[in-house]
Design an enzyme around this catalytic site. Structure first.
Site, PDB file in Angstrom:
ATOM      1  N   LYS A 124       0.862  -1.192   0.000  1.00 14.61           N
ATOM      2  CA  LYS A 124       0.000   0.000   0.000  1.00 14.61           C
ATOM      3  C   LYS A 124       0.890   1.231   0.000  1.00 14.61           C
ATOM      4  O   LYS A 124       2.021   1.166   0.481  1.00 14.61           O
ATOM      5  CB  LYS A 124      -0.865   0.023   1.267  1.00 14.61           C
ATOM      6  CG  LYS A 124      -2.085   0.915   1.162  1.00 14.61           C
ATOM      7  CD  LYS A 124      -3.249   0.173   0.549  1.00 14.61           C
ATOM      8  CE  LYS A 124      -4.447   1.043   0.299  1.00 14.61           C
ATOM      9  NZ  LYS A 124      -5.624   0.254  -0.072  1.00 14.61           N
ATOM     10  N   ASP A 164      -7.221   4.209  -4.334  1.00 16.32           N
ATOM     11  CA  ASP A 164      -7.846   4.078  -3.008  1.00 16.32           C
ATOM     12  C   ASP A 164      -8.434   5.467  -2.722  1.00 16.32           C
ATOM     13  O   ASP A 164      -8.664   6.235  -3.683  1.00 16.32           O
ATOM     14  CB  ASP A 164      -6.803   3.673  -1.948  1.00 16.32           C
ATOM     15  CG  ASP A 164      -7.435   3.226  -0.629  1.00 16.32           C
ATOM     16  OD1 ASP A 164      -7.881   2.073  -0.539  1.00 16.32           O
ATOM     17  OD2 ASP A 164      -7.506   4.032   0.330  1.00 16.32           O
TER      18      ASP A 164
END
Ligand code: NDP
Ligand code: 2IT
Length: 445
Positions: A124, A164
């Site tokens: 991430k 995201d």
């Protein structure tokens, strides 16, 4: 070693990272018995290895605004685990972004990606960039500045980022353009790409569609369907948009959405052109949902409140972490809500989750319920490798099948003696076993 000793060691090593420790604690508590009873895992010290990112990159991102002023943001990429495939996971651009939040998201991603059955490791990244009030040119310059450092750490077989919070199709375009220029290569290094330049059909809708498919499987175990059910959604971004579409298609009625400013209650249902309006609202970079009530005057805006006080059958938190707490959970239970499916990552606090499980309510954790987004990213990678694109129906059918299989894996690993399925336990064990075994196979690396 006890769970307590293990967590004390992890806490000492990761001070000032509450979200990361929250995510680790949930996984460790649920996989502990499966771990400790497997001598191969213990000998290879898998649990201590799996909570340590393989690599963390932190970098400076200087960029110039439209007035010529220079700003500095911090950029990150946490390459958490590559035992079963290249690092894979989104980029988040939001002022709240810090190392703790990205480590929690990267850690969750390991198990989520494992559940999809596709060959993807966990990672991430992101930045503390605030898109609120920024012009399109400023967003482009920031994305280019961010990629001018990130590009040397990623690649189609190394690390494949995606979107995201704060990173959607527009940002992926700017990021991909800069990667392509710097690497002199047209390759599937990012997912969520535009349809004309390597993207997959259904990827924009996939997280929301997948979460609804998962909830549908849960409802089926009680002989129910979405038809006629009232549903509360939070957020008004990509995930909420996809979920609203699929719920309406299945005959359910979405009555709420929310933003950081409060929530909207629309008793007539959020469907049809109202779902298209969500895209407009999101693209305005305005950080507020209240405008919906101006456009649709039969709806009502509740400032500073969360939607969980509304009487609904199904609740799907789709905004951000820790947005549904103990009191919200009690309110949902008191209102006879039968199913909670997490569209966002870790939106329910541990205390809220405990209430749902103790009351034997259907509860799906994000790493299972929202895995459809990354699964479809995996399908985008497959199509890029084949240099071919599947039709909308083909991608949707694969996504649907993957979500059914994840539901099955959770049910198999999380079924209690009384028949109740603890989906948190099921998802964590199923996701963990595959990665742990792969790590054992590869030796101490
Ligand atoms: P978006 O940026 O498209 O939307 C996020 C939404 O949540 C926005 O409407 C945002 O409003 C709202 N929001 C942010 N903070 C709050 C808050 N405190 N209270 C209420 N609403 C808030 O992001 P996504 O839809 O992509 O992501 C939503 C969640 O889903 C995140 O947890 C993400 O990690 C998760 N997720 C996303 C996937 C994807 O494929 N995109 C895949 C799997 C999970 P505003 O912009 O005004 O702040
Ligand atoms: O949290 C997530 O799974 C995502 N933001 C999607 C990640 C991806 O690589 O598609």
């Amino acid at each position: 070693m006890t769970i307590h000793d293990f967590m004390a060691k992890v806490a000492a090593k990761n001070q000032g990272e509450p979200e990361f420790l929250q995510a680790v604690k949930e996984v460790v508590e649920t996989v502990w018995d499966a771990y400790i009873s497997n001598p191969r895992f213990v000998k290879a010290n898998i649990l201590e290895r799996i909570v340590e990112p393989e690599r963390t990159i932190i970098f400076r991102v200087p960029w110039m605004d439209d007035k010529g002023e220079v700003h500095v943001q911090r950029g990150y990429r946490v390459q958490f685990n590559s035992a079963i495939g290249p690092y894979k996971g989104g980029l988040r651009f939001h002022p709240s972004v810090n190392l703790s939040i990205l480590k929690f998201l990267g850690f969750e991603q390991i198990f989520k990606n494992s559940l999809t059955t596709l060959p993807m490791g966990g990672g991430k990244g992101g930045s503390d960039f605030d898109a609120k009030g920024k012009s399109d040119a400023e967003i482009m310059r920031f994305c280019q500045a961010f990629m001018s450092e990130l590009f040397r750490h990623i690649g189609p077989n190394t690390d494949v980022p995606a979107g995201d919070i704060g990173v959607g199709g527009r940002e992926i375009g700017y990021l991909f353009g800069m990667y392509k220029k710097l690497s002199n290569e047209f390759t599937g290094v990012l997912t969520g790409k535009g349809r004309n330049w390597g993207g997959s059909l259904i990827r924009p809708e996939a997280t929301g569609f997948g979460a609804v498919y998962f909830a549908e499987e849960m409802l089926k175990t009680q002989g129910k369907s979405f038809d006629g059910l009232r549903v509360a959604l939070s957020g008004f971004g990509n995930v909420a948009w996809g979920a609203a579409q699929k719920i309406s298609e299945l005959g359910g009625k979405v009555v709420t959405i929310s933003g950081p400013d409060g929530y909207i209650l629309d008793e007539e249902g959020i469907s049809g052109d109202k779902i298209d309006y969500l895209l407009e609202l999101r693209a305005s970079n305005n950080d507020r949902v209240c405008d919906y009530a101006d456009v649709y005057p039969n709806s009502k805006f509740f400032p500073g409140k969360r939607p969980w006080e509304v009487k609904v059958d199904v609740a799907m938190p789709c905004a951000t972490q820790n947005e549904l707490d103990l009191n919200d959970a009690k309110a949902l239970v008191a209102n006879a809500c039968i199913c909670i499916a997490e569209g966002a990552n870790m939106p329910c606090t541990p205390e809220a989750v405990e209430i749902f499980i103790n009351n034997k309510i259907l509860f799906a954790p994000g790493k299972a319920a929202n895995a459809g987004g990354v699964a479809t990213s995996g399908l985008e990678m497959t199509q890029n490798s084949m240099r071919f694109g599947w039709s909308r129906d083909e991608v949707d059918a694969r996504l649907h099948e993957i979500m059914k299989n994840i539901h099955e894996a959770c049910a198999t690993n999380g079924k209690q003696a009384d028949g109740f399925v603890n989906y948190v336990k099921g998802a964590n064990i199923a996701g963990f076993l595959k990665v742990a075994n792969a790590m054992c196979d590869m030796g101490v690396v």
